[in-house]
Design an enzyme around this catalytic site. Structure first.
Site: not given
Ligand code: AMP
Length: 121
Positions: A30-31, A100, A102
């Site tokens: 996760d970024i 996704h 986590h």
């Molecule tokens: P959610 O809020 O459950 O939809 O989680 C989306 C997740 O995607 C968040 O934890 C973000 O930090 C992560 N995220 C968004 N863009 C990226 C990316 N380019 N690479 C890795 N993680 C990402």
């Protein structure tokens, strides 16, 4: 379903720190990590939310959990433990509309009922 940033990651149009990949799923860091270890497991098949999972996806969603455990093990976090979370829609805090998992690990994670229990015992 409209394309999300995760589709771009699957297509390698934008970079990600990939931990595992096969024909069905992708796991990447996760970024914006919320724990010392925080990676995501996504299906390559685009499914917008938990509400959109169909019976035909049962094996795929189960497989996502098995990959979560495998990658957690590769990172040395299987025995100590980890948390899997899938946020759904606005109240669930979902921001990317491609399901996704986590996976959070690397420290003892807070959990309200557990903390409450600790207080009374
Ligand atoms: P959610 O809020 O459950 O939809 O989680 C989306 C997740 O995607 C968040 O934890 C973000 O930090 C992560 N995220 C968004 N863009 C990226 C990316 N380019 N690479 C890795 N993680 C990402």
């Amino acid at each position: 379903m409209s394309e999300t940033i995760f589709t771009k990651i699957i297509k390698k149009e934008i970079p990600a720190d990939i931990l595992f990949e096969d024909d069905r799923v992708l796991a990447f860091n996760d970024i914006n990590p919320q724990a010392p270890i925080h990676f995501l497991v996504i299906p390559k098949k685009p499914i917008a939310t938990t509400n959109d999972i169909q019976q035909e996806d049962d094996a795929l969603v189960g497989y996502m959990h098995r990959v979560a455990a495998k990658v957690a093990s590769d990172l040395g976090a299987a025995e100590s433990g980890f948390r899997t979370v899938m946020n759904c829609n606005k109240h669930g805090g979902q921001t990317v509309y491609h399901i996704h998992l986590h996976v959070l690990a690397g420290k003892a994670l807070g959990w309200p009922p557990y903390q409450e229990k600790l207080k009374v015992e």
